[in-house]
Enzyme design. Structure first.
Site, PDB file in Angstrom:
ATOM      1  N   LYS A  27      -2.691   5.109  10.798  1.00 22.50           N
ATOM      2  CA  LYS A  27      -2.875   4.083  10.015  1.00 22.50           C
ATOM      3  C   LYS A  27      -2.116   2.744  10.403  1.00 22.50           C
ATOM      4  CE  LYS A  27      -4.998   6.949   6.371  1.00 22.50           C
ATOM      5  NZ  LYS A  27      -4.849   7.739   5.195  1.00 22.50           N
ATOM      6  N   GLN A  40      -0.809   8.331   0.573  1.00 26.11           N
ATOM      7  CA  GLN A  40      -1.296   9.426   1.367  1.00 26.11           C
ATOM      8  C   GLN A  40      -1.108  10.722   0.668  1.00 26.11           C
ATOM      9  OE1 GLN A  40      -2.573   8.849   4.674  1.00 26.11           O
ATOM     10  NE2 GLN A  40      -3.428  11.033   4.351  1.00 26.11           N
ATOM     11  N   ASP A  82      -7.938   2.140  -0.656  1.00 24.36           N
ATOM     12  CA  ASP A  82      -8.794   3.435  -0.476  1.00 24.36           C
ATOM     13  C   ASP A  82      -9.891   3.372  -1.280  1.00 24.36           C
ATOM     14  OD1 ASP A  82      -7.464   4.716   1.784  1.00 24.36           O
ATOM     15  OD2 ASP A  82      -6.172   6.018   0.462  1.00 24.36           O
TER      16      ASP A  82
END
Ligand code: NAD
Length: 284
Positions: free
Chosen positions: A54, A98, A121
């Site tokens: 990422k 995460q 997200d």
């Protein structure tokens, strides 16, 4: 094989190029670039690889990317304090935690504290709620990527029967809502569903289960578009999806491979979400 393969790598590359171009424009107009901050707690090896991917992808499109890594023993309060600092930092427009995190860290509580307008997200309850209401929202990256794939193959969900297998917060639920918002007639399946019967109805099938080749090729409606979100590693080391690929490809009109299908879309849509947040926060 009768079906056309949907090339997730190529579509993801297109999205990343679009984000890079829009980032250059944003910089020219405002002097600022999107900032993405990733919080990682502990030493989960897969998380480390994902976060590195990422960061790299964010840097490639011209974002400022930062990783905030905490040891396995970090307290919830420590992680929360960093999240609050990132919430307040004007250089940060996208934040993600995460998962998984060690058990002393409450990921649901962190998600509630995260500013919805910095949610990269699309998992904050406000964004999930906006999506459920059919309003503009930051959407979870994987199902948002699936919608982009459908668009790329000119598959219009309106009026079609869409079957989503799996109802997770991350994939199945937002996927079903996106398809519903796009005027498909949506069925959501789970462990108690009669899968052969339901799957056979789908003009569009999205599988997000996490069980290798659970969905048999013989169940697929001839001509269906099959999107396989599942990524499962067999004991042999081979990666397979949730759909029995070879047999499904005999019946489907379009199908995603695993790997190289939905997988590459997820990071691309994370970049797209962060750009979207940055534009809104910078008033651009
Ligand atoms: P999850 O475990 O949170 O959810 C799985 C869902 O499938 C649940 O809703 C469950 O009810 C349903 N389910 C489980 N077994 C079933 C069965 N036998 N019959 C019918 N339904 C069943 O998983 P998730 O996070 O939604 O991920 C699903 C899969 O997608 C996994 O393989 C995961 O690795 C993969 N995934 C891929 C990407 C990507 O970028 N391509 C992103 C996220 C997840």
């Amino acid at each position: 094989m009768g079906a056309t393969l949907i090339d997730g790598k190529a579509i993801a590359l297109r999205v990343r190029r679009e984000v890079a171009e829009a980032t250059r424009e944003l910089k020219a107009r405002t002097g600022r670039v999107p900032g993405l901050a990733v919080i990682r707690v502990g030493e989960d090896p897969a998380s480390k690889i994902y976060v590195t991917g990422k960061q790299k992808a964010a840097a490639e499109v011209g974002f400022e990317a930062s990783e905030h890594h905490f040891p396995e023993t970090a307290s919830h309060a420590e992680v929360q304090a960093r999240l609050e600092a990132l919430n307040a930092d004007p250089a940060v427009h996208g934040i993600l935690v995460q998962l998984p995190v060690p058990k002393q860290v409450d990921s649901a509580a962190l998600l509630r504290i995260l500013r919805p307008d910095k949610d990269a997200d699309g998992l904050h309850p406000v964004n999930a709620g906006l999506l459920a209401q059919g309003r503009d929202a930051t959407v979870a990256c994987t199902p948002w990527g699936v919608m982009r794939m459908l668009q790329e193959i000119d598959c219009k969900p309106a009026g079609k029967r869409a079957v989503v297998v799996g109802r997770s917060i991350l994939v199945g639920r937002p996927m079903a809502l996106l398809l519903l918002n796009a005027d498909a007639t949506v069925t959501v399946c789970h462990r108690k569903s009669n899968l052969p019967e339901e799957v056979a109805r789908g003009d569009i099938l999205v599988a997000a289960v996490g069980v290798p080749e659970l969905i048999k090729g013989a169940w697929i409606k001839p001509g269906a578009v099959v999107i396989d979100v599942g990524i499962n590693r067999l004991p042999s080391g081979k990666l397979v999806g949730d759909v029995e690929f070879a047999a499904a490809a005999e019946r489907a009109s379009h199908i995603t491979p695993v790997p190289g299908g939905v997988g590459p879309m997820t990071i691309a849509m994370l970049l797209s979400n962060t750009l979207r947040n940055a534009r809104a926060l910078l008033g651009a």
